[in-house]
Write a protein that holds these residues in place. Structure first.
Motif, short mmCIF file in Angstrom:
data_model
loop_
_atom_site.label_atom_id
_atom_site.label_comp_id
_atom_site.label_asym_id
_atom_site.label_seq_id
_atom_site.Cartn_x
_atom_site.Cartn_y
_atom_site.Cartn_z
N LYS A 7 -42.53 25.23 38.91
CA LYS A 7 -43.68 25.17 39.82
C LYS A 7 -44.56 25.57 39.09
O LYS A 7 -45.06 26.38 38.75
N GLY A 9 -49.26 25.97 39.89
CA GLY A 9 -50.14 26.19 41.45
C GLY A 9 -51.26 25.41 40.74
O GLY A 9 -51.25 25.09 38.92
N GLY A 10 -52.25 25.41 41.38
CA GLY A 10 -53.86 25.02 41.18
C GLY A 10 -53.95 25.80 40.26
O GLY A 10 -54.85 24.78 39.32
N THR A 177 -47.47 30.98 39.01
CA THR A 177 -48.82 31.39 39.96
C THR A 177 -49.85 32.22 39.10
O THR A 177 -49.95 32.56 37.62
N ASP A 178 -50.48 32.18 39.85
CA ASP A 178 -51.60 33.81 39.37
C ASP A 178 -51.55 34.87 39.48
O ASP A 178 -52.87 35.30 39.08
N GLY A 181 -46.35 37.83 40.04
CA GLY A 181 -45.33 37.59 41.45
C GLY A 181 -45.49 37.92 43.18
O GLY A 181 -46.80 38.35 43.14
N TYR A 183 -46.18 41.12 45.52
CA TYR A 183 -46.66 41.71 45.48
C TYR A 183 -46.64 42.49 46.63
O TYR A 183 -45.98 42.45 48.07
N ASP A 186 -51.30 40.70 49.49
CA ASP A 186 -51.56 40.39 48.27
C ASP A 186 -53.20 41.29 47.51
O ASP A 186 -54.06 42.19 48.43
N ARG A 188 -55.38 40.82 46.40
CA ARG A 188 -56.75 40.67 45.71
C ARG A 188 -57.73 41.17 46.85
O ARG A 188 -59.18 41.51 47.52
N LYS A 213 -49.50 33.53 51.19
CA LYS A 213 -49.01 32.51 51.53
C LYS A 213 -49.17 32.17 49.50
O LYS A 213 -48.88 31.35 48.78
P1 ADP Z 1 -50.83 28.42 43.86
O1 ADP Z 1 -51.52 27.72 43.44
O2 ADP Z 1 -50.11 29.45 42.25
O3 ADP Z 1 -49.65 28.22 44.70
P2 ADP Z 1 -51.43 30.06 45.71
O4 ADP Z 1 -53.68 30.41 46.08
O5 ADP Z 1 -51.14 29.00 47.19
O6 ADP Z 1 -51.39 30.16 44.03
O7 ADP Z 1 -50.58 31.26 45.72
C1 ADP Z 1 -50.85 32.66 45.05
C2 ADP Z 1 -52.08 33.73 46.15
O8 ADP Z 1 -50.91 34.29 47.04
C3 ADP Z 1 -52.24 35.32 45.02
O9 ADP Z 1 -54.11 34.21 44.32
C4 ADP Z 1 -52.73 36.01 45.85
O10 ADP Z 1 -53.61 36.14 46.20
C5 ADP Z 1 -52.21 35.45 47.43
N1 ADP Z 1 -50.98 36.78 47.50
C6 ADP Z 1 -51.14 36.66 48.90
N2 ADP Z 1 -50.23 37.46 49.41
C7 ADP Z 1 -50.01 37.94 48.61
C8 ADP Z 1 -48.11 38.81 48.43
N3 ADP Z 1 -47.97 39.91 49.17
N4 ADP Z 1 -48.90 38.68 46.72
C9 ADP Z 1 -48.67 38.75 45.96
N5 ADP Z 1 -49.76 37.49 46.38
C10 ADP Z 1 -50.32 37.06 47.38
#
Ligand code: ADP
Ligand code: ASP
Ligand code: MG
Length: 420
Positions: A7, A9-10, A177-178, A181, A183, A186, A188, A213
């Motif tokens: 899969k 992501g965007g 995804t971006d 893994g 974490y 988040d 960010r 998310k």
């Molecule tokens: P995609 O478009 O690939 O579905 P999302 O934006 O939906 O990506 O999900 C990835 C994002 O989730 C990451 O960029 C990160 O900011 C956020 N995120 C929130 N909590 C976590 C976490 N515990 N571990 C990793 N990423 C997290």
């Protein structure tokens, strides 16, 4: 030969250059002899763009006819990215075919904008795989019994991928995804966050439901129900790294508590800014009050999360609960106009600027004092706790939204999660 679901992501599908990279990565797996099914999201920003156009024409209103059209509209984002990926794979010299949800079909209920998958017909996909094709299935969408296009809620491509993997009994479902893994929180928000090599299914379920998310909650539920081997990993590594290395990277969602798992008391911290708090003050303190307030809210199809009823004083009490921020205005109107007058309540107060911060860990089961460490470190930062809820493996608090980052950072440090 294994059957693998990828899969993307965007952000991973965000430009033609990135789609080309995805195609090269998928081609690498296919050429290594795996049967490949790929579930892409819409190109980044596209779902927001489409839904924004709708809102320009008519403000959102909770009615089925409007929501039906939102799904009709939003589903086009994944249809476009899927076709582009098929074209990119063909350019790589592979046979590839893309299907929209209704073509598979992925059958859902009719709850537009948040439909649930009922079943997936695997015949068409299997036939293509047997013919040596890479099959692309749109994320985020399905079709209801009457043939209407539905979508699965924001972030729903994760759920499409896991559901397709379950239906095909895939050997593994890889969520690219971006970030590289899952974490501790988040990355960010907290740059010191650490990647987890593995996380238990139960913890991932809590993290997702409490606001992380990185995976849509329903995808984790599906993975648990059908025991789909699930891994979250980066789509930004060079596409030509060895498959064995790629297959071990990221974070594995584990179903058994294995001995080697990191034995932290708290494994992660989640937060959620999507809720609002409502208090009904001075309601008569007598049996049936909670049922009357929450019954009216439930009848309006509004989901309630945290609930608190204060100790009564002089025959009256206060009652507070949280709802999704999108439902805030509607819930306030309902309470002010109908429920409060009927109950003889004194006042209805609302606050949409709150957030929920949660600590999650299966280690909390066997350790006492975890919640008090949480409360102490928040008080040391001068952060007032407005609501608390606990379960076996999580504790959540509601605080003022403006302290969210401060709270998450303080808790991350207090529970020893910061990277050295
Ligand atoms: P995609 O478009 O690939 O579905 P999302 O934006 O939906 O990506 O999900 C990835 C994002 O989730 C990451 O960029 C990160 O900011 C956020 N995120 C929130 N909590 C976590 C976490 N515990 N571990 C990793 N990423 C997290
Ligand atoms: N494109 C949809 C969204 O933005 C689904 C997804 O990306 O998973 O929510
Ligand atoms: Mg996502």
């Amino acid at each position: 030969m294994s059957l693998i679901v990828h899969k993307y992501g965007g952000t991973s599908m965000g430009s033609t250059e990135r789609i080309r990279n995805v195609a090269k990565r998928v081609a690498k797996w296919a050429r290594a002899g795996h049967q490949m099914v790929v579930v892409p999201s819409a190109m980044s920003g596209e779902t927001n763009r489409l839904l924004g156009l709708a809102k320009e024409l008519a403000p959102e209103r909770p009615d089925t006819a409007y929501y039906r059209e939102l799904d009709m509209l939003a589903a086009t984002g994944e249809q476009a990215s899927s076709a582009l990926l098929a074209i990119a794979l063909q350019a790589e010299g592979l046979e590839a075919v893309s299907y929209a949800g209704w073509q598979v079909p992925i059958r859902t209920d009719s709850a537009y904008t948040k439909a649930r998958i009922d079943s997936i017909d695997d015949a068409r996909v299997r036939a293509d795989l047997a013919a040596g094709k890479v099959v692309i299935v749109t994320g985020f969408q399905g079709v209801d019994e009457a043939g209407n296009i539905t979508t699965l809620g924001r972030g729903g491509s994760d759920t499409s991928a896991v559901a397709v993997a379950a239906a095909l009994k895939a050997d593994e479902c890889l969520i690219y995804t971006d970030v590289d893994g899952v974490y501790t929180t988040d990355p960010r928000i907290v740059p010191e966050a650490r990647r987890l090599h593995s996380i238990s299914f139960e913890e991932m379920l809590e993290m997702a439901s409490l606001g992380s998310k990185v995976l849509q909650i329903r995808s984790v539920e599906f993975a648990g129900k059908y025991k789909v081997p699930l891994r979250v990993l980066s789509s930004f590594t060079p596409w030509d790294i060895p498959i064995e290395e790629e297959a071990r990277s990221g974070t594995l969602i584990t179903f058994e508590e294995d001995e080697d798992m990191e034995q932290a008391v708290v494994s992660g911290i989640a937060f959620n800014r999507d809720e609002a708090k409502i208090s009904v003050l001075g309601v008569p303190d007598k049996p049936g009050i909670a049922a009357q307030i929450l019954g009216a809210v439930a009848d309006a199809n509004i989901e309630v999360d945290m609930i608190i009823q204060n100790v009564g004083k002089e025959g009256r009490t206060d009652f507070s609960f949280t709802v999704h921020r999108n439902d805030y205005a509607r819930t306030m109107d309902l309470l002010k106009e109908k429920v409060a007058p009927a109950l003889g309540a004194q006042e209805v107060l609302g606050d949409a600027k709150i957030c929920k911060v949660s600590i999650v860990g299966i280690g909390m089961r066997s350790h006492v004092g975890v919640a008090s460490t949480m409360f102490r470190s928040l008080s040391e930062e001068g952060i007032n706790i407005q609501m608390i809820s606990t379960s076996e493996i999580k504790t959540s608090v509601v605080i003022d939204e403006k302290y969210m980052e401060l709270a998450v950072r303080a808790l991350h440090r207090a529970f020893g999660l910061d990277a050295e």
